[in-house]
Each structure stands twice: as C-alpha cells, then as structure tokens.
Motif scaffolding. Structure first.
Motif, short mmCIF file in Angstrom:
data_model
loop_
_atom_site.label_atom_id
_atom_site.label_comp_id
_atom_site.label_asym_id
_atom_site.label_seq_id
_atom_site.Cartn_x
_atom_site.Cartn_y
_atom_site.Cartn_z
N ASN A 1 18.50 -13.93 6.03
CA ASN A 1 19.82 -14.31 5.53
C ASN A 1 20.44 -13.13 4.77
N PHE A 2 21.46 -12.53 5.36
CA PHE A 2 22.19 -11.42 4.71
C PHE A 2 23.39 -11.94 3.91
N GLY A 3 23.68 -13.23 4.04
CA GLY A 3 24.90 -13.79 3.45
C GLY A 3 24.75 -14.09 1.98
N ASP A 4 25.82 -14.66 1.38
CA ASP A 4 25.78 -14.85 -0.07
C ASP A 4 25.49 -16.29 -0.50
N ARG A 5 25.08 -17.15 0.46
CA ARG A 5 24.67 -18.51 0.05
C ARG A 5 23.48 -18.94 0.90
N PRO A 6 22.68 -19.88 0.36
CA PRO A 6 21.48 -20.31 1.09
C PRO A 6 21.86 -20.99 2.41
N VAL A 7 20.97 -20.87 3.38
CA VAL A 7 21.22 -21.51 4.69
C VAL A 7 19.97 -22.31 5.08
N ASP A 8 20.17 -23.27 5.98
CA ASP A 8 19.03 -24.04 6.49
C ASP A 8 18.18 -23.15 7.40
N LEU A 9 16.89 -23.46 7.44
CA LEU A 9 16.00 -22.72 8.34
C LEU A 9 16.15 -23.26 9.76
N PRO A 10 15.95 -22.42 10.76
CA PRO A 10 15.92 -22.95 12.12
C PRO A 10 14.74 -23.92 12.27
N TRP A 11 14.79 -24.73 13.31
CA TRP A 11 13.74 -25.72 13.52
C TRP A 11 12.38 -25.02 13.66
N HIS A 12 11.36 -25.57 12.99
CA HIS A 12 10.03 -24.96 13.04
C HIS A 12 8.98 -26.00 12.67
N THR A 13 7.73 -25.67 12.97
CA THR A 13 6.65 -26.57 12.56
C THR A 13 5.90 -26.02 11.34
N ASP A 14 5.79 -24.67 11.20
CA ASP A 14 5.07 -24.10 10.06
C ASP A 14 5.86 -22.95 9.44
N LEU A 15 5.77 -22.88 8.12
CA LEU A 15 6.30 -21.70 7.43
C LEU A 15 5.11 -20.75 7.22
N LEU A 16 5.18 -19.56 7.81
CA LEU A 16 4.05 -18.62 7.69
C LEU A 16 4.17 -17.75 6.45
N LEU A 17 5.38 -17.27 6.19
CA LEU A 17 5.55 -16.27 5.13
C LEU A 17 7.03 -16.18 4.80
N SER A 18 7.33 -15.95 3.53
CA SER A 18 8.73 -15.67 3.21
C SER A 18 8.78 -14.57 2.16
N SER A 19 9.90 -13.86 2.13
CA SER A 19 9.99 -12.70 1.23
C SER A 19 10.37 -13.14 -0.18
N ALA A 20 10.77 -14.41 -0.36
CA ALA A 20 11.09 -14.96 -1.68
C ALA A 20 10.89 -16.47 -1.58
N PRO A 21 10.77 -17.17 -2.71
CA PRO A 21 10.63 -18.63 -2.62
C PRO A 21 11.83 -19.27 -1.91
N LEU A 22 11.60 -20.43 -1.31
CA LEU A 22 12.66 -21.11 -0.56
C LEU A 22 13.01 -22.42 -1.26
N PRO A 23 13.89 -22.38 -2.27
CA PRO A 23 14.20 -23.62 -3.00
C PRO A 23 14.82 -24.65 -2.06
N ASP A 24 14.41 -25.88 -2.18
CA ASP A 24 14.90 -26.99 -1.33
C ASP A 24 14.71 -26.70 0.16
N GLY A 25 13.74 -25.86 0.48
CA GLY A 25 13.49 -25.58 1.89
C GLY A 25 14.59 -24.76 2.55
N GLN A 26 15.49 -24.20 1.75
CA GLN A 26 16.56 -23.38 2.34
C GLN A 26 16.25 -21.89 2.16
N LEU A 27 16.87 -21.06 2.98
CA LEU A 27 16.65 -19.61 2.93
C LEU A 27 17.75 -18.98 2.06
N PRO A 28 17.36 -18.46 0.87
CA PRO A 28 18.40 -17.90 -0.01
C PRO A 28 18.94 -16.55 0.49
#
Ligand code: NOJ
Length: 541
Positions: free
Chosen positions: A503-530
């Motif tokens: 996410n290069f934008g200035d607000r959180p976005v929903d994640l694409p459909w998936h079954t597992d979260l493997l890794l993220s570069s920062a915490p994902l509050p409310d399951g959204q990508l900041p």
C-alpha cells in the motif's frame, strides 16, 4: 551443500554485497578484512542469502576504494592473503553460499605493473598500447587530446612526465585499458580462469558498458552525444562478453556473469543478456524508481518486458555502495535516486522513521518479485546514509575531484555496527584503531545484536522474508500476475499461491482474499494494510 544446487542458481539467488573495508575487522586496524568476513559466515547463512558478491579485494592503492586494481590475482594485504580467500571460498560453500568476485576490466590502477611498464618504456612502446596514451593538443601538447570528462568530474586525461597524456574515464589513478589490444583480452580471460579455478561461482563486471572506445577519440557534445557514443555501449563490446561467456561455460558447473550496465535504453541493456553473453545485469531503473505505486509498477513491467525476449532473469536492487542508502532516500520528498542529483539532495530534510517504514515494505516487494535480488550490507539493518562525515575523513575521489561540491559515496560505506562490545560498535575487536569512517552515534541502538533480540527489527524482517523465499518454491524466478487493485496499491501473485501486496497510498486498505498471512512489514490494525506497508499472503484453495 547448496539448497538450490542447480546450474541456474543465478536465476533466483538472493545475493548479498559485501564491501570488504566496512563489513567486519578482525585484526583491529580499523578496516574490514577476510578474517572478519569468515567469522560472520554464520550470520550470513542465518540471514538466508544464497551468494556473496565481494566488492574488490585485490591489492590496490585504494584511490577508488579498490576499484583501482594493482594485481587481479592476489588479495590486498589489509584484507588478508590469497590462501585466506581460498579458505573463505571453501567455507562459504560449506555454508551453502556461492561466491561472486568483482572484475574491473575498464581500467586498472596506476600502480599496476602494466601501467608502470608503460610509463618506464615511453611513447610508442608496446606497453603504452595497453592503455590510451596520446600526444596533447596545443602548440606544445599542453592541452588534453580531447574534451572528454571523467565520470568523477574534471578532464578524463592526465599528462605524464614525458609529455604524453593518458585516458581515465574515472580517477587519474585508474588508467583505461585498451581493449583493442589482444593482450588485454587474453589477460582478462586468464584472470577469469584464475578465480573460477579457485571455485568462484560468478563475477560482477564493473563499468561493463564502457570498455570499448572509438579510436578516433573525437570531441563530442556531452549534452547530445553522438550515436554510437564514443565510449558507452558500443556494439563491439559484445564480443568481449561472448568470449567471457565461453570461458564461464567451459566449467562443469558454468560460472555466472553479472554486469554493471547503467543504460537508459532497455532494449540496448537487454542486448548484454543475450543467451551467449551475460547471465544477469543489475536493474538500476528499479534502484532509481521513486516510492510510488505507478512508477514502481511501470518499472517492474518494463523490466519483465525487456528481459523476456532474451530469456534472462530480472534482478532487483534497492541500493549498493555507490548510491544513497534506501532508508534515507525513501524518507525524503524526492524518493528516486539519480547520481546527477546527489549534491542537490544531500542533507535535505529526511524523515528516517518514514524511510524505514517504506524500506521495510520495499524489502517485501523486492524479495517477492521474479528473478534474483541483491541486498547491500547494512540494508538488512535499515542503516541510514551518513551525511555528516567531515571532509577530512571522506575518501571518495568524487568528493575530492569535485572540490567537495559533491559529497560522494562515503556515506553509504560506513562500517557496520555489530554490537555494543569491542571498538566501533563491534566492527573491530577491543582496543582496535578507530574505524576508517566514523559511525553515527544513533547506530548504537540498532546494532546486529540489538536487532537479533528484537522481533520487530529490520534484520528479523529480512531473515523471515529470506527464509520464506528459500522455502516457497514459487518465489525467485518464474511468472507473476498483477491483481486488480486501486491506484495506490500494488498486488501480485506468484506460482505456489503467494500474494504480495503493497500500500503506497495514504489510508489503510483491505487485503486481497487470502487464507494465511505469512508476513507483514508493519502491524495490520483491524486486518487492514496501512500506509507504506507490505504483506505476504497465501491462498490455498
Ligand atoms: C562502478 C563501481 O561500482 C564504483 O564504485 C566505481 O567507482 C566505478 N565503477 C569505477 O570502477
């Protein structure tokens, strides 16, 4: 011995660049050395890289930090001995790590035996023909033979005692070799064999597009150079790399050729990667791209499109020993890199926390893209560019040749911080000489030891991502498919079901459909990508 013990390891490898002067100092002289590197092979193994590229380690007066080579078949005494290099190669292989050495064919050092011989034997001698010696212009030959400028600023010619001038596209201590002379060609084929015979798995080819010159040595307008250019990317250059490829292919496990080719024209760039030339070349377009979804996507697409016709794997590079460190670059208003703008962008306002956040996301983006990837030492620690080095300690010839106007490249070459123990944050043992460049105080809290202990550190992110990259069959070389997303988001899938989303934008976005979260570069509050965050997801059917 190797995880991916295939002949085409270079298609998917994660390659770590060691800058020997600044990696680890075992003998306490304030300069890194081979013993220091050997002691850290476990660190590199645990980091999860597949190969090491060593910036030059040969005997050198260090006028350009070793890119002025005095003897291509030995090791600089400040780094160690040839026997130690042989041991290092063996030990790295035992750790499953391949070795790439840096070959510098465009120029050697003015201390090289050939250049010394050329000086001694004088005008018209066969030794002078190994270089570009010419008479000067003007009534008494007091003017350079033409108007060419050095890449490091100032004239590309220097006059010697007997009145002749020699060409150097870089520093005066780096005379250009004459590749029209068959002895030069034979010598380098032999140098390649020398290292390949010692088990070296590949070479990085310095300034690879510049070796061939137009012998007319005519003046030209630098603002609109003629086509063909008198010394960049001339058609004749490809014969050299074809002959090197034949040497590389003559080994039971073929050795890899990786080119440093800075060219704006992607079609001309791809010509170096034809099946009988180099295996790969650094992707400097990606290194220069700004932190912007559209620009990044355009760069990825252009890269894939230019590599496909020649069947070569893409490479992904965020930084190296010649450019501003990624965290600093991404923490500024202008996030792209351009050599020509280094002095303009020096010491401009920088938000290091923002830069680090973006560099973390960029790491996940880069490590998920198809092809091989380069990590420059310290990138895995999120090091910043050191911009306040006093002029008295700066060594880069760019700084000195520009009269201090251009800060040069020392700021990305500062010795690594390993721990709170020892001298220079563990770079050297206790009681050692100060490091050859001073480290900033603020590195004290982010040494390797600190970062090992912190699950949220940049080092732990790189370790986790590289471990997944090694384990996931679908990462490395192979296809990728973009997913439909909003403008400020990039998402793509790789074979095996891994999705990378940024996410290069200035607000959180929903994640694409998936079954597992493997890794993220920062915490994902409310399951959204900041903002400025990337994630790796898996989708199992
Ligand atoms: C490219 C190298 O990466 C750089 O460090 C060096 O100064 C020039 N080539 C000249 O060898």
């Amino acid at each position: 011995m190797f995880h991916h013990d295939s002949r085409d390891w270079w298609r998917h490898a994660a390659i770590y660049q060691v800058y020997p002067r600044s990696f680890a100092d075992a003998n306490g002289d304030g300069t890194g050395d081979l013993a220091g590197i050997r002691a850290k092979l476990g660190y590199l193994h645990d980091l999860g890289i597949n190969a090491i590229w060593f910036s030059p380690w040969y005997p050198s007066p260090m006028a350009d930090a070793g890119y002025d080579v005095a003897d291509y078949r030995d090791i600089d005494p400040s780094f160690g001995t040839l026997a130690e290099a042989e041991t290092l190669i063996e030990q790295a292989h035992a750790h499953g790590i391949r070795i790439i050495v840096d070959i510098v064919p465009n120029h050697c050092s003015d201390a090289h035996a050939w250049f010394q011989q050329a000086l001694a034997e004088g005008p018209g001698s066969p030794a002078r023909d190994l270089f570009w010696f010419r008479e000067g212009r003007g009534e008494h030959g007091e003017l350079p033979p033409n108007d060419w400028q050095s890449v490091f600023e100032g004239p590309a010619w220097t006059r010697v005692a007997d009145g002749q001038w020699y060409l150097h596209l870089f520093a005066a201590e780096q005379p250009d070799l004459n590749w029209d002379n068959p002895l030069v060609r034979a010598e380098f084929a032999d140098i390649l064999r020398f290292w390949f015979d010692r088990g070296v798995d590949g070479i990085r080819i310095d300034s690879a597009a510049m070796c061939v010159k137009d012998p007319a040595l005519a003046d030209f307008d630098r603002t609109s150079p003629p086509d063909p250019h008198p010394f960049v990317d001339r058609d004749e250059i490809h014969d050299i790399y074809r002959s090197w490829r034949a040497v590389a292919d003559s080994y039971e496990v073929p050795r890899a050729l990786i080119g440093e080719v800075w060219l704006g024209d992607t079609e001309r760039f791809a010509r170096y990667l034809r099946p009988d030339e180099m295996h790969a070349a650094f992707n400097f377009d990606f290194l220069g791209a700004p932190w912007d979804a559209k620009a990044m996507r355009a760069c990825v697409d252009a890269t894939l499109a230019s590599h496909a016709p020649v069947g070569a794997p893409s490479t992904w590079v965020l930084c190296n020993h010649d450019v501003t460190r990624t965290v600093t670059r991404y923490g500024r208003a202008e996030t792209g890199f351009d050599h020509a703008l280094r002095q303009v962008r020096h010491q401009v306002p920088t938000d290091a926390a923002l830069g680090l956040r973006r560099a973390r996301a960029a790491a996940l983006l880069t490590l998920a893209l198809p092809g091989s990837v380069y990590v420059y030492q310290g990138e895995e620690l999120g090091l910043t560019e050191v911009e306040d080095l006093p002029g008295t300690v700066r060594q880069d010839p760019i700084f000195h040749r520009s009269g201090g106007n251009d800060p040069g490249r020392d700021g990305c070459r500062v010795p690594l911080p390993w721990s709170a123990d020892g001298t220079s944050l563990g770079f050297s043992p206790d009681g050692a000489q100060p490091a050859w460049l001073p480290q900033p105080r603020h590195w004290a809290g982010s040494t390797v030891a600190d970062q090992q202990a912190d699950p949220d550190s940049m080092l732990r992110l790189y370790q986790a991502a590289l471990a997944l990259r090694g384990a996931e069959a679908g990462l490395g070389d192979g296809p990728m498919t973009w997913l439909d997303t909003e403008d400020q988001v990039l998402a793509f899938t790789r074979p095996g079901g891994l999705t990378c989303v940024v996410n290069f934008g200035d607000r959180p976005v929903d994640l694409p459909w998936h079954t597992d979260l493997l890794l993220s570069s920062a915490p994902l509050p409310d399951g959204q990508l900041p903002t400025d965050t990337a994630a790796w997801l898996r989708t199992t059917p």
